[in-house]
Design a protein around this motif. Structure first.
Motif, PDB file in Angstrom:
ATOM      1  N   TRP A  99      44.837  90.177 -37.211  1.00 22.95           N
ATOM      2  CA  TRP A  99      44.930  89.006 -36.335  1.00 22.95           C
ATOM      3  C   TRP A  99      46.390  88.778 -35.933  1.00 22.95           C
ATOM      4  CZ3 TRP A  99      42.386  88.449 -41.248  1.00 22.95           C
ATOM      5  CH2 TRP A  99      41.003  88.624 -41.169  1.00 22.95           C
ATOM      6  N   PRO A 100      46.962  89.719 -35.177  1.00 19.46           N
ATOM      7  CA  PRO A 100      48.390  89.593 -34.846  1.00 19.46           C
ATOM      8  C   PRO A 100      48.726  88.318 -34.082  1.00 19.46           C
ATOM      9  CG  PRO A 100      47.332  91.299 -33.507  1.00 19.46           C
ATOM     10  CD  PRO A 100      46.362  90.932 -34.586  1.00 19.46           C
ATOM     11  N   GLY A 101      47.795  87.835 -33.251  1.00 18.78           N
ATOM     12  CA  GLY A 101      48.073  86.632 -32.487  1.00 18.78           C
ATOM     13  C   GLY A 101      47.992  85.357 -33.311  1.00 18.78           C
ATOM     14  N   GLU A 102      47.413  85.443 -34.512  1.00 15.26           N
ATOM     15  CA  GLU A 102      47.238  84.259 -35.344  1.00 15.26           C
ATOM     16  C   GLU A 102      48.069  84.298 -36.625  1.00 15.26           C
ATOM     17  OE1 GLU A 102      42.608  83.097 -34.213  1.00 15.26           O
ATOM     18  OE2 GLU A 102      43.042  84.022 -36.145  1.00 15.26           O
ATOM     19  N   ILE A 103      48.797  85.396 -36.841  1.00 11.17           N
ATOM     20  CA  ILE A 103      49.423  85.558 -38.149  1.00 11.17           C
ATOM     21  C   ILE A 103      50.449  84.464 -38.432  1.00 11.17           C
ATOM     22  CG2 ILE A 103      51.192  87.167 -37.307  1.00 11.17           C
ATOM     23  CD1 ILE A 103      49.368  87.163 -40.744  1.00 11.17           C
ATOM     24  N   ALA A 104      51.155  83.994 -37.418  1.00 13.85           N
ATOM     25  CA  ALA A 104      52.120  82.914 -37.666  1.00 13.85           C
ATOM     26  C   ALA A 104      51.400  81.664 -38.165  1.00 13.85           C
ATOM     27  CB  ALA A 104      52.918  82.606 -36.400  1.00 13.85           C
ATOM     28  N   ALA A 105      50.283  81.311 -37.520  1.00 15.74           N
ATOM     29  CA  ALA A 105      49.520  80.140 -37.957  1.00 15.74           C
ATOM     30  C   ALA A 105      48.912  80.362 -39.329  1.00 15.74           C
ATOM     31  CB  ALA A 105      48.420  79.826 -36.943  1.00 15.74           C
TER      32      ALA A 105
END
Length: 466
Positions: A99-105
């Motif tokens: 989930w590269p687009g969500e990893i920060a969250a």
């Protein structure tokens, strides 16, 4: 090496009643007759206990009943290494790949979740030997160090602060001749006494008015006018909503059997170290440690300065069989002991006091998954793959959000909305898992190079780990 194991008690250290402070509470009464509740929680491990506790925090007037087949915390929640990690995704690398687009969250929510656990431990006075020590990843091969440095750089890009350590810096923290470098995140993990955490959560639930029934396996789930009727040997509970949190034991919720593979993990605990023995390895920071191999070891100090040493072997039994006799595996204990003394040759002569094993609920993506059944009246979670000491509190929030029909940041996550790829039926499941484990061990011997089988699994988002 054989001598070091000769006196080990074949029992989980955390659950051994002969150790002072490890005495179990009196079991709660089993389900009897017919009763009703607003919310039934099935499973008395971390996931179920957090769900019941948080449900009462959200709505103190909600009638909550928790049903456990044995006693709360007897399975994985009482047998694990006590690493209470902030990771929700079985490590940053696994989450960033999926989930590269969500990893920060996901990283942010994971650290908020760990803060929430620490706050709950303080607020409810849970004596679980909670130490926010952080965790150190050590490389014993240079190819592992390269991967650790890449991960640290990615975490720094998210505004986090892992430290990259040279060989001498790692050995200044904990002294082993096998270390060639490593990384440390000083805030992303806490060490806990896992059984005391489970029992403390149980006590907190009781104080808030949760009704707990132990020794009450649920044999069937049926729709009823009042919601779902959960029937066992001595009676039944009918609940408007049900949270299912049974880990590697799917019971009558058959759909979970396609996604969960129960694998055995094993651990040893030494006798308490003397002051001289502890001085020979340092470890003043008391941080948890894991090596960076694919088949890795995890280890930590207990409150009385034993070393818990586990991991490396992952054992799947044909058909996912779970049996008490599988809790002991002498060939694994010999391998663990051999690797222990390779890591810490200065501890020659130390003896192991306990040896044990237990099942982990793993899935093909290595981290928790979620779902609903019975037109949304039941929500379930499983697949924590060894990181349930921390991530289950987040999972409990997801279950409650789902049952309440709430649209939250958690429920919008792709991780929460999606499912892992199911395992194939037997005998393909057994053969595939065995082939994957052999290929993973071969990768460790070949500088981390993944063969065609592992690369194919990677392409389809599958794999196997503990």
């Amino acid at each position: 090496m054989e001598e070091s194991l000769s006196g080990a008690r074949p029992q989980t250290f955390w659950l051994d009643p002969s150790v002072p402070g490890h005495e179990a509470p009196e079991a709660a009464p089993p389900v009897g007759g017919e009763s009703a509740a607003d919310l039934a929680v099935v499973g008395g491990g971390y996931a179920g206990l957090w769900t019941a506790l948080l449900a009462k925090e959200r709505d103190p007037g909600r009638d909550v009943v928790l049903i456990e087949a044995r006693t709360c915390g007897w399975a994985a929640s009482g047998r694990n290494g006590g690493f209470c990690s902030s990771s929700l995704t079985h490590g940053f690398g696994n989450g960033a790949e999926r989930w590269p687009g969500e990893i920060a969250a996901l990283e942010r929510m994971g650290r908020e979740n760990l803060d929430g656990i620490e706050e709950a431990v303080r607020r409810y006075g849970i004596d679980c030997e909670f130490e926010r020590t952080g965790e150190m990843a050590v490389a014993t091969e240079y190819w592992q160090l390269e991967e650790l440095e890449e991960e640290a750089a990615a975490l720094e890009g998210l505004g986090l602060a892992p430290e990259v350590l040279t060989a001498s810096q790692v050995r200044a923290e904990v002294d082993s001749p096998t270390y060639v470098g490593g990384t440390i995140d000083r805030s992303a993990c806490a060490m806990v006494h896992p059984a005391k955490l489970a029992r403390g959560l149980r006590a907190a639930c009781l104080r808030l008015g949760v009704r707990i029934h132990e020794n009450s396996p649920v044999r069937s789930v049926r729709p009823s006018r009042g919601g779902l009727r959960l029937a066992g040997d001595g009676g039944a509970v009918t609940a408007r909503r049900t949270a299912w949190a049974t880990g590697p034991f799917p019971g009558p919720l058959r759909r979970l059997r396609h996604f969960v593979a129960p694998v055995y993990d094993y651990a040893l605990a030494t006798e308490p170290l003397t002051a001289e023995q502890k001085a020979s390895i340092g470890w003043k920071g008391r941080q948890g440690i894991g090596d960076a191999a694919n088949l890795f070891h995890y280890y930590r100090l207990t409150a009385d300065d034993r070393i818990l040493w586990g991991g490396h072997d992952v054992v799947y039994r044909y058909g996912g069989r779970i049996r008490p006799e599988h809790d002991q595996r002498p060939q694994t204990f010999r391998r663990l002991a051999e690797n222990f003394f390779t890591t810490f040759p200065q501890l020659e002569g130390v003896r192991f006091g306990h040896s044990w094993g237990g099942v982990i609920d793993t899935c093909s993506r290595f981290c928790a998954f979620f779902g609903t059944a019975y037109q949304g009246r039941l929500a379930y979670t499983a697949g924590y793959t060894g990181l349930g000491a921390g991530a289950t509190r987040f999972g409990a929030q997801v279950l409650l959000d789902r049952l309440e029909g709430a649209d939250t940041e958690r429920t919008r996550l792709s991780m929460v909305r999606g499912k892992p790829i199911p395992f194939p039926p037997e005998p393909a499941r057994y053969a595939g898992i065995g082939l994957t484990l052999r290929a993973t061990a071969a990768a460790d011997r070949d500088r981390g190079r993944r063969n065609l089988w592992l690369r194919t699994l990677d392409r389809f988002g599958m794999g196997f780990n503990s």
